[in-house]
Design an enzyme around this catalytic site. Structure first.
Site, short mmCIF file in Angstrom:
data_model
loop_
_atom_site.label_atom_id
_atom_site.label_comp_id
_atom_site.label_asym_id
_atom_site.label_seq_id
_atom_site.Cartn_x
_atom_site.Cartn_y
_atom_site.Cartn_z
N SER A 171 0.86 -1.18 0.00
CA SER A 171 0.00 0.00 0.00
C SER A 171 0.90 1.23 0.00
O SER A 171 1.76 1.35 -0.87
CB SER A 171 -0.95 -0.03 1.21
N THR A 172 0.76 2.11 0.98
CA THR A 172 1.51 3.35 1.00
C THR A 172 3.02 3.08 0.99
O THR A 172 3.53 2.34 1.81
CB THR A 172 1.15 4.16 2.26
N HIS A 197 -2.59 -0.93 -3.39
CA HIS A 197 -3.73 -0.01 -3.24
C HIS A 197 -3.49 1.28 -4.02
O HIS A 197 -2.56 2.03 -3.74
CB HIS A 197 -3.92 0.36 -1.76
N MET A 292 -0.15 1.19 5.08
CA MET A 292 -0.95 1.58 6.23
C MET A 292 -2.00 0.51 6.53
O MET A 292 -2.55 -0.10 5.62
CB MET A 292 -1.64 2.92 5.93
N ASP A 295 -4.46 -4.65 5.98
CA ASP A 295 -4.89 -5.46 4.85
C ASP A 295 -3.75 -6.38 4.40
O ASP A 295 -2.63 -5.93 4.19
CB ASP A 295 -5.31 -4.56 3.68
#
Length: 352
Positions: A171-172, A197, A292, A295
């Site tokens: 993600s991030t 993401h 973050m 998930d």
């Protein structure tokens, strides 16, 4: 009481600056320390006010956002949230910014009428303030402790037959991390499926750029029903469908399934990993990178319980040590590895 996050708004449009400021006005955790209409003004305000986070427009006259971002990451690393138009050109530029070390990109709305035009930006800014700029993460990774991984004497340049599929979640901070990890895999690697993401338009641009940068692998957005073959990397499309892996007639294929968000995301890393646990089992390798939230943690645990090998990025090299931290805490991670050694650790699994 925690101090408010000081944010500097950089955008050549007075209207955009006002809308962004308005979106922060009722956020107790944020204070706007300044506004700038170009990078020259922003440079002086960075020195004067020392903001915690910068929101940066991508396209500006004179020195554009990317040129300014490069200087920030090189000279004074600060978390930067890029504000980009939802266009193909905007998406390409946003992906470039993420590869250069921007914390994240917030899509600039086509319709800026209304008080919710920048809803969600404040939350992203607060998250950025608690992250480690990518440039600093790279510096720390270079002096990080050795991974809990096999001896480097076992590394191979080619793959054996043990791992049939690699699943990766991020993600991030994942755009830059994924490029580094994928660049370390040889041409005849097992097929890989990646869930990163990001908005729909961004995943298409991201896949194209990775394909150009990593010629050893064939990288594209995943399509429903596509057979996965060695050397292929498929990126889960952003939007309203989850990407899964299914075993069919002795081969692995991608499935795109319309469904509600899982773990707050669509596509979800948990959904991908759980499908791999079910369909590939012990012949899979799962890798969870910077991001973050949580998930992917439960899905990676399912993979490990099915007999798969799993790798988690370490804290020192992660922009945000969220997803890999949770995965490690619940026992889903077999090895904790610095970013720059993950592909080598993955190849070493075959040599055991």
């Amino acid at each position: 009481m925690e101090k408010p996050v000081k944010v500097l708004i950089v955008d050549d449009s007075r209207t955009m600056r006002a809308l962004i400021r308005r979106s922060f006005e009722h956020q107790p955790g944020i204070t706007v320390c300044g506004e700038a209409e170009n990078p020259i003004e922003a440079r002086d305000l960075i020195i004067k006010d020392q903001p915690d986070v910068i929101t940066l427009d991508v396209e500006m006259p004179g020195m554009n956002g990317l040129q300014f971002l490069e200087k920030i990451m090189r000279l004074r690393p600060i978390p930067v949230v890029m504000v980009s138009s939802l266009t193909v050109r905007g998406a390409d530029t946003a992906i470039t910014a993420l590869q250069m070390g921007a914390f994240d990109c917030f899509p600039k709305p086509a319709n800026v009428i209304g008080n919710d035009a920048f809803a969600g930006l404040a939350r992203l800014v607060i998250q950025a303030a608690h992250s480690r700029p990518a440039a600093l993460a790279r510096q720390r990774a270079s002096v990080a402790a050795p991974p809990r991984a096999p001896s480097s004497s076992l590394l191979q340049k080619t793959w054996g037959g043990r791992i049939e599929l690699v699943a990766i979640g991020a993600s991030t901070g994942g755009v830059e991390a994924l490029e580094e990890v994928l660049s370390g895999f040889p041409q005849q690697s097992p097929p890989m499926v990646v869930c990163q993401h990001m908005p729909a338009l961004f995943t298409a641009s991201f896949a194209r750029r990775l394909d150009m940068k990593i010629p050893a692998l064939s990288i594209a957005e995943a399509k429903d029903g596509e057979v996965l073959t060695p050397g292929v990397v498929r990126i889960a499309p952003g939007g309203d469908r989850h990407t899964k892996v299914e075993r069919r007639d002795g081969k692995y294929v991608t499935r795109l399934v319309s469904s509600a968000p899982v773990s707050g995301h669509c596509p979800s890393v948990d959904v991908l990993f759980e499908s791999v646990a079910s369909q590939v089992g012990r012949n899979a390798l799962g890798i969870i990178l910077t991001g973050m939230g949580r998930d992917g943690a439960e899905g990676l645990l399912a993979m490990r319980q099915a007999g798969a090998q799993t790798i988690g990025q370490d804290k020192a090299s992660a922009v945000v040590y969220g997803m890999p931290r949770v995965a490690d805490e619940i026992g889903a991670v077999c090895q904790v590895v610095p970013l720059n050694q993950i592909s080598a650790a993955a190849m070493a699994i075959h040599a055991r």
